[in-house]
Write a protein that holds these residues in place. Structure first.
Motif, short mmCIF file in Angstrom:
data_model
loop_
_atom_site.label_atom_id
_atom_site.label_comp_id
_atom_site.label_asym_id
_atom_site.label_seq_id
_atom_site.Cartn_x
_atom_site.Cartn_y
_atom_site.Cartn_z
N LEU A 179 -17.92 12.54 18.37
CA LEU A 179 -18.23 11.91 19.64
C LEU A 179 -17.42 12.63 20.71
O LEU A 179 -16.32 13.10 20.46
N PRO A 180 -17.97 12.72 21.92
CA PRO A 180 -17.21 13.38 22.99
C PRO A 180 -15.97 12.57 23.37
O PRO A 180 -15.88 11.37 23.08
N LYS A 181 -15.01 13.24 23.93
CA LYS A 181 -13.84 12.56 24.49
C LYS A 181 -13.94 12.64 26.01
O LYS A 181 -14.76 13.37 26.56
N ILE A 182 -13.12 11.88 26.67
CA ILE A 182 -13.10 11.90 28.13
C ILE A 182 -11.79 12.55 28.55
O ILE A 182 -10.71 12.05 28.21
N GLY A 183 -11.88 13.66 29.24
CA GLY A 183 -10.65 14.33 29.66
C GLY A 183 -10.04 13.58 30.82
O GLY A 183 -10.73 12.91 31.56
N GLY A 184 -8.74 13.67 30.97
CA GLY A 184 -8.08 12.99 32.08
C GLY A 184 -6.79 13.70 32.41
O GLY A 184 -6.33 14.56 31.65
#
Lengths: 205, 205, 205
Positions: free
Chosen positions: B198-203
């Motif tokens: 699953l994709p991750k959310i960069g921050g």
């Protein structure tokens, strides 16, 4: 929607956002982030309902779920995860404090209704308000922040104590609840901006 | 023994082995290893039953316990703990995926029977299938792997969604369940060997 | 107060002190320390009651709370947190062992009454005796010590096994319970001073 339902909805959204931010920060994938958001917002209430033997509200009333989803969408639209410490924005602090007070009141009232003693009422208020955040922290291997710093969980316990006393004095009603909510909300905000900390106990261990 | 009971037994054994391996890896003593095995195999189901207010099945039906013990004995006989990453053996992946699907179906059906909303059905499927492994990881201070990687918990949620839809459409029966099981099992295996993430959310947090 | 109630009270006080000490050691604030003390003393019993569907005793019987508070006050008066490893004082070991035995017996009897199988009886005994300490350790991100070392949780399981056998043989009464308590208490003390450890399983993982 009553004032109290609005406060509850604000709490669900804010707690959901705080779970979302923790999930991003800890490198969880999208599933993990969504679970962290739901757990933070709903975990405390589910534990409370299981303890008193009710069916968890979140499983039958779908409206609470909408606010959790709304929190996630809001965080994505505002790209909160790209900002520096959004948890310290004034608006977040205010909304989070409203949620803290609303959740603690719900928990305490469930305890009063179940005829628990003072400990039970305080525990239910604490779990409802802070349990989701503690689960979130434990899940990602942080010591729950509520245990180490800030004047936060104390507010939930104070609310439970006041409600318990009002119940004994037989003066529990809309007016006393609003007074308790307003005064503890103010207390929490003062505590935050004055950077109140509970003392620690030094030791040589 | 029906096909479904067989799938369930395979799940119990595989989850037990995965708990056993984690226990050895983390240097637990024999008691700790046995507890890790039982917790991984039965923990999710116990939480599910407590949430819906049932007496946990594991406390009254002793057959489930036999499969957990069988898993531990099998791991000892095959000396799995001396092998390198036995969790990546093809046979283990297949059995684990069968368990994932079987447990998620059980959990979703319990939620349908309790007349929970979509969230409740998904949560029960997820907890039944993945809760034991999450407890295992949290106990030994790992961030639950299901939150950070792999296309695994998503399969449980998908199963719950499909079962929920079938229930609404009034077409929930052996045939639809087998179709759901076969297709999600295939999906899981494809996802594993294609290394779906699953994709991750960069921050910038 | 019966002998058994006294043993229970000793357990509550000792477990409360052990939570207090862990809280100080981990740098929790006063709220966190108090929560650690309550959780260690009462957490196991609350989980047990929730599993069997009872209202947690701690929420209705206020006397148990007094012993937890007494433990905290005692720790403060004796300034235990300034001493080196007070958990290793002989008197602490004795009191803690009495608590372990008393809590395990309570848990096993609840399981017998609920007509659980051997696994259920053992699990309830284990959770009642050791669950609070495990929650405490997990909360502050330690691998629960009961899983890695010492001959401790095993005593709780042994007590459950003996009580289960006595129940099947229809000879469960004050006399057998006292015999079980005395012999397992001695066993625990011998195990402690002889530094018994359960074996570990080596692996190349």
């Amino acid at each position: 929607m009553s004032l109290f339902e609005a406060a509850d909805a604000i709490g669900l959204m804010t707690f959901s956002i705080s779970g979302f931010l923790m999930g991003v920060r800890k490198g969880l994938d999208i599933l993990g982030i969504v679970i962290a958001a739901f757990l933070t917002a709903l975990g405390g209430g589910v534990i409370r309902d299981v303890i008193v033997g009710h069916t968890p509200i979140a499983f039958t009333q779908s409206t609470v779920l909408l606010f959790v989803v709304a929190g996630i969408i809001l965080a994505l639209i505002l790209k909160l995860h790209t900002k520096k410490q959004p948890e310290r924005f004034s608006i977040f602090i205010l909304m989070d404090s409203i949620g803290l007070v609303a959740f603690a009141i719900t928990g305490a009232l469930v305890g009063i209704e179940a005829e628990f003693n003072l400990f039970g009422v305080m525990l239910l208020a604490f779990i409802t308000a802070v349990g989701g955040g503690m689960l979130r922290d434990m899940m990602v291997n942080e010591v729950p922040i509520v245990l180490t710093s800030d004047f936060y969980g104390t507010v939930a316990l104070l609310i439970a104590l006041l409600i318990y006393i009002c119940d004994i004095l037989d003066c529990l009603g809309s007016f006393t609840l609003i007074t308790i909510a307003a005064s503890t909300l103010s207390l929490r905000l003062v505590a935050y901006y004055q950077k109140w900390q509970l003392p620690k106990i030094g030791g040589d261990l």
